[in-house]
Write an enzyme that holds these catalytic residues in place. Sequence first.
Site, PDB file in Angstrom:
ATOM      1  N   SER A 161      12.052  19.255   1.302  1.00  0.00           N
ATOM      2  CA  SER A 161      12.732  19.987   0.233  1.00  0.00           C
ATOM      3  C   SER A 161      12.670  21.494   0.422  1.00  0.00           C
ATOM      4  CB  SER A 161      12.128  19.619  -1.129  1.00  0.00           C
ATOM      5  OG  SER A 161      12.212  18.239  -1.326  1.00  0.00           O
ATOM      6  N   GLU A 206      -1.565   4.711  -1.728  1.00  0.00           N
ATOM      7  CA  GLU A 206      -1.876   5.365  -0.455  1.00  0.00           C
ATOM      8  C   GLU A 206      -0.612   5.592   0.382  1.00  0.00           C
ATOM      9  OE1 GLU A 206      -4.396   6.751   1.019  1.00  0.00           O
ATOM     10  OE2 GLU A 206      -3.676   6.806   3.091  1.00  0.00           O
ATOM     11  N   HIS A 219      -1.181   0.705  -2.117  1.00  0.00           N
ATOM     12  CA  HIS A 219       0.193   1.105  -2.333  1.00  0.00           C
ATOM     13  C   HIS A 219       0.328   2.570  -2.705  1.00  0.00           C
ATOM     14  CE1 HIS A 219       4.281   0.276  -1.863  1.00  0.00           C
ATOM     15  NE2 HIS A 219       4.474   1.127  -2.854  1.00  0.00           N
ATOM     16  N   SER A 226     -14.088  13.203   1.776  1.00  0.00           N
ATOM     17  CA  SER A 226     -13.324  14.353   2.250  1.00  0.00           C
ATOM     18  C   SER A 226     -12.001  14.460   1.496  1.00  0.00           C
ATOM     19  CB  SER A 226     -13.088  14.204   3.752  1.00  0.00           C
ATOM     20  OG  SER A 226     -12.066  15.057   4.168  1.00  0.00           O
ATOM     21  N   SER A 227     -11.301  13.327   1.360  1.00  0.00           N
ATOM     22  CA  SER A 227     -10.005  13.353   0.677  1.00  0.00           C
ATOM     23  C   SER A 227     -10.156  13.746  -0.778  1.00  0.00           C
ATOM     24  CB  SER A 227      -9.338  11.984   0.732  1.00  0.00           C
ATOM     25  OG  SER A 227      -8.994  11.686   2.035  1.00  0.00           O
ATOM     26  N   TYR A 250       2.279   6.184  -0.682  1.00  0.00           N
ATOM     27  CA  TYR A 250       3.014   7.318  -1.251  1.00  0.00           C
ATOM     28  C   TYR A 250       2.275   8.625  -1.016  1.00  0.00           C
ATOM     29  CZ  TYR A 250       6.110   3.845  -3.081  1.00  0.00           C
ATOM     30  OH  TYR A 250       6.991   2.807  -3.166  1.00  0.00           O
ATOM     31  N   HIS A 269       3.279  -6.636  -4.265  1.00  0.00           N
ATOM     32  CA  HIS A 269       4.392  -6.994  -3.362  1.00  0.00           C
ATOM     33  C   HIS A 269       3.915  -7.089  -1.918  1.00  0.00           C
ATOM     34  CE1 HIS A 269       5.544  -2.458  -2.998  1.00  0.00           C
ATOM     35  NE2 HIS A 269       4.823  -2.803  -1.979  1.00  0.00           N
ATOM     36  N   HIS A 270       2.684  -6.658  -1.657  1.00  0.00           N
ATOM     37  CA  HIS A 270       2.099  -6.883  -0.329  1.00  0.00           C
ATOM     38  C   HIS A 270       1.514  -8.296  -0.231  1.00  0.00           C
ATOM     39  CE1 HIS A 270       2.284  -2.585   0.790  1.00  0.00           C
ATOM     40  NE2 HIS A 270       2.124  -2.402  -0.491  1.00  0.00           N
ATOM     41  N   LYS A 321      16.169  11.277  -4.771  1.00  0.00           N
ATOM     42  CA  LYS A 321      15.727  12.317  -3.840  1.00  0.00           C
ATOM     43  C   LYS A 321      16.688  12.435  -2.658  1.00  0.00           C
ATOM     44  CE  LYS A 321      11.571  13.588  -3.476  1.00  0.00           C
ATOM     45  NZ  LYS A 321      11.363  14.540  -4.553  1.00  0.00           N
ATOM     46  N   THR A 359      13.683   7.129  -5.520  1.00  0.00           N
ATOM     47  CA  THR A 359      13.781   7.463  -4.100  1.00  0.00           C
ATOM     48  C   THR A 359      15.225   7.795  -3.751  1.00  0.00           C
ATOM     49  OG1 THR A 359      12.046   5.826  -3.797  1.00  0.00           O
ATOM     50  CG2 THR A 359      13.036   6.729  -1.814  1.00  0.00           C
ATOM     51  N   ARG A 405       3.385 -10.284  13.207  1.00  0.00           N
ATOM     52  CA  ARG A 405       2.750  -9.055  13.660  1.00  0.00           C
ATOM     53  C   ARG A 405       1.331  -9.349  14.135  1.00  0.00           C
ATOM     54  NH1 ARG A 405       1.303  -5.948   7.994  1.00  0.00           N
ATOM     55  NH2 ARG A 405       0.428  -4.423   9.398  1.00  0.00           N
ATOM     56  N   TRP A 465      -6.054  -2.883   9.819  1.00  0.00           N
ATOM     57  CA  TRP A 465      -6.431  -1.740   8.983  1.00  0.00           C
ATOM     58  C   TRP A 465      -6.518  -2.155   7.522  1.00  0.00           C
ATOM     59  CZ3 TRP A 465      -4.353   1.285   5.011  1.00  0.00           C
ATOM     60  CH2 TRP A 465      -3.069   0.961   4.595  1.00  0.00           C
ATOM     61  N   ASP A 504      -6.777  32.565  -1.988  1.00  0.00           N
ATOM     62  CA  ASP A 504      -7.395  31.501  -1.179  1.00  0.00           C
ATOM     63  C   ASP A 504      -7.368  30.231  -2.016  1.00  0.00           C
ATOM     64  OD1 ASP A 504      -9.045  29.896   0.514  1.00  0.00           O
ATOM     65  OD2 ASP A 504      -9.940  31.729   1.312  1.00  0.00           O
ATOM     66  N   HIS A 561      -5.809   1.811  15.717  1.00  0.00           N
ATOM     67  CA  HIS A 561      -4.559   2.586  15.692  1.00  0.00           C
ATOM     68  C   HIS A 561      -4.144   2.851  14.242  1.00  0.00           C
ATOM     69  CE1 HIS A 561      -0.357   3.712  16.239  1.00  0.00           C
ATOM     70  NE2 HIS A 561      -0.004   2.692  15.476  1.00  0.00           N
TER      71      HIS A 561
END
Lengths: 380, 190, 529
Positions: free
Chosen positions: C272, C259, C257, C173-174, C261, C306-307, C335, C332, C454, C145, C109, C80
């Site tokens: 926006s 990732e 991290h 790909s990315s 963002y 921080h993870h 924004k 943040t 979790r 994950w 293009d 998932h």
Amino acid sequence: MGMIRIIPLSCALILLSASAQAEWTLNLTPGVTEVSRSVYDLHMTIFWICVAIGCVVFGVMFWSIFHHRKSRGAKAHHFHEHTAVEVMWTLIPLGILVAMAVPATATLVDMYDPRDAKLDVQVTGYQWKWRYQYLDQELDFFSNLTTPREQISNTENKGEHYLLEVDRHLVLPTDTKIRFLLTANDVIHSWWVPALAVKKDAIPGFINEAWTQIDEPGLYRGQCAELCGKDHGFMPIVVEAVPPDQFEQWVAGMKAEKQAQQQASERTWTLDELMAQGEQVYLSSCAACHQANGAGLPPAFPALKGSAIAVGDVQAHIDIVLHGKPGTAMQAFAEQLSPAELAAVITYERNAWGNSTGEAVSPAQVSRVLAGEGAAEEGM
Amino acid sequence: MDTARANRRLVIRLLGGSVLMFGFGFALVPLYDVFCEVTGLNGKITRTGAIETVEADTSRQVRVRLIGINNEGMPWEFSPQQSLLTVNPGEMKQTAFQAYNPTGRSMVAQAIPSVSPGVAAQYLHKVNCFCFNAQPLQAGARADMPLLFVIDKELPPEIHSITLSYTLFDITEAQAADNGSAEPDGGSPI
Amino acid sequence: MSTLDTATDDIGHDHHGPASGIGRWLFTTNHKDIGSLYLWFSLLMFLTGGVMALMIRAELFQPGLQLVEPGFFNQMTTMHGLIMVFGAVMPAFVGLANWMIPMMIGAPDMALPRMNNWSFWILPFAFAILISTLLMEGGAPNFGWTFYAPLSTTYAPPSVTYFIFAIHIMGMSSIMGAINIIATILNMRAPGMTMMKLPMFVWSWLITAFLLIAVMPVLAGVVTMMLMDIHFGTSFFNAAGGGDPVLFQHVFWFFGHPEVYIMILPAFGIISHIIPTFSRKRLFGYASMVYAMASIAILSFLVWAHHMFTVGLPLVGELFFMFATMLIAVPTGVKVFNWVTTMFRGSLTFETPMLFAIAFVVLFTIGGFSGLMLAIAPVDFQYHDTYFVVAHFHYVLVPGAIFAIMAGVYYWLPKWTGHQLNERMGRLHFWLSFIGVNITFFPMHFIGLAGMPRRIPDYALQFADFNMVASIGAFIFGFSQLLFVWNVIQTVRHGEKAQARAWEGAEGLEWEVASPAPYHTFATPPRVD
């Protein structure tokens, strides 16, 4: 859509329920140590700051939504920049953050000070159980989940402490600074007891430390917090905090029990006794993988019913149970169980579910292997 | 065309950048060791080998807790001779771990050290340690595995107690595969 | 270097419409076709990952094991997460970038159309490999994950090798997509389209693309190290050989991290656009929006640990990462304040895209608040790896990233299809999603604080009530997405004819071309003043 109105509401609920109900809670526990209380205070402080900021921000937003809607004839203004305002709402949050950082730093520094601990307990994570070693008291035991399989599979009603009950509690004295030394046997686990505000990863090959000083006697339950494989959800922690004098008695009692176990392995056991004891041991130590019916969960966890090991050479069977099988999930149980328990469970495996070898393995036989005599020369 | 050339140049740079970042991922491995040494992360011991003898600081005592741990699948009995030592900083201390192989086969073990609190690691100087080498043990054999260490006098005053653990891993198969050739790469040899 | 042939070469001899049949989609180099492919693929993955989420929630509906084995449950949580992150959110943003960026900057293009085709078409193979692991012996990846070693190396099922290959392909790909986007934005802008005139979505993607190029190779590196540990006897993460399982977490989160963002910055961009349109007022604080995104991107490289507050970092490390993480709240916040101020004294209407955008601002901010709480290291010891974390990141990803994607799809759908969407159906979808999302994820804050870890398939009785509520919410949210699918398909097929400027207050080059946008737009670059 007023999420923001739900927050204070739920907060009121939190406060109410904290006093009304001990078990069913919405909020963090304040816990039973000085550290856990300061963590709780920090949590609530930051929560209320967030609520306040939320009220202001969402307040302005909803005010605009109601008053500046086109259907009310609102005409759009044309401002799109304002340096002073933008600087202000950069600096004010910065100030708030500094105000949060001060108490947070103080609490953290306190948590990192294990000075003058009076009791060292080594905590080792295993797939899927905890092992506790009292280093100066020379006590060493495993703590297994005791919730019956029938409750988990819904064939029986669930007990009050469903999934949070173990066979041996981690007994700790109150009002004593206790240091935990954490490590793991296989994968990374994480030892967490919310009431003590202690959560620390147990990492194979590495040692971590944490400390606590419990103020109130009681039972405090926790769980493994780091995904550690199949039964990650089934390795709870139960801490039993008792006054220091009771703790001394408990230590003495444990030592006596150890001696009794030694005697038990010296006496002769009948096949029935071994089978009865063996079934208990099997259900707490083996059934998670090999299943209560011995069918296993192949391929990771092979069946014991009719297996070459369980109906074959008895020495090989003893060897694999005592020393495990490297490279597989099969653990070494030599340290986890007493000789009598080992003998019982091996006997059980050789005679249950239609495995009818009729053989009884005696505790003495196991003790000999443990002592290094009669080690199978041919190896595995 | 101009745009085509600009694109080509940019693509080459960006591809170069991503190759560089791929390399950076691997560079994190040695960088991490440096980082650990500086910050004491993870209690990795980096200071080993002979040391000049200095006078012990008898005004200070540090409790050193020794722990022997078996990793999964390691059936040896493995424990320190003494579980708790009291050491003066600067004093050369000799002790040993006892190992016994109860199985019917000869095995090879590697002991992995770890220190807690992590910041103490850089003040723990190991002159000689069984963990420097792989430890073979015949079926049913016993061995005393020596450890000689000094705690640096510079040890920060707030540290009163140090835990030194050794985790024993079964590397019999890996050794057989390598046939005793090179150290496995990827990490620093302990 | 045929992939480097650029769009500009094609101008003048490529003014025909799309090819017919399947070949159009297989060999297309048209940014609009490829954008559509990415979006349909992402929708398919969103539904696949959603089915897995519903299996998880169904098992957690009541305490006890009812539907799945714990081992399979772990496979579901892992798949998932992977499918939603790499299959649903990221391709959706790339799809929107493909469709919109050339039109927004007045380019004919993407800069590298053939590479564009490649970067899409390797994705279905990556996910075919990943999903096929479910049928393999030993099952699919079951280590979460975040795939922490040694659970994902020494103790992994054999399918981990296929998982590594799939990650490699997704990474390629990315990276190709990111290179293409950067080249398009830097080299293909219409004359007069200076950097500080770029539409906010384009800015957000430019920053995101640089993040992708910086961290996707690190992810490729970490899975390569895993591969070597598993198959070639190295010991990067294996303590027995002198490696370190904690090193894995450092390298992973160095990728991980930024990732997160990557999954939220393009959402900022979309919001926006939508808020100014339906406020009929220019975006407040354009420059500070750009600087805020840039600072978020830079800070994202300094906060990874921080993870890992509970792995046993030294005190100075904990303090550094705590302070750096708290600092992210500042840009943040800027924004959020800017969006609110854009609405302030506007002339607001509440069509479906605006409803999703407002919900985004509110719910993303709630996710931000819980993020701030999680940043406080001593308290994080209580939150870490509980449902509080699950609640937090689902608040920023579902009503955050996913709502923004849906808002964007509803917003630009008239431009893509030439049809106005079914507004009533859109609003129904919004309200069901909004209610469903909150019923699902809000109670998770409570069960997390109350102590539920979790990634567990079964739980103690005091968590039962809220788990049941969350499961009900998940089914409401899950099934209401069928309305979205239905609405999109209906809008593609027929509907009221959309104007070139489909929404009254919409500004930007994409609204200057006809609806539906012709197969080739801006063959002659427009002038931007």
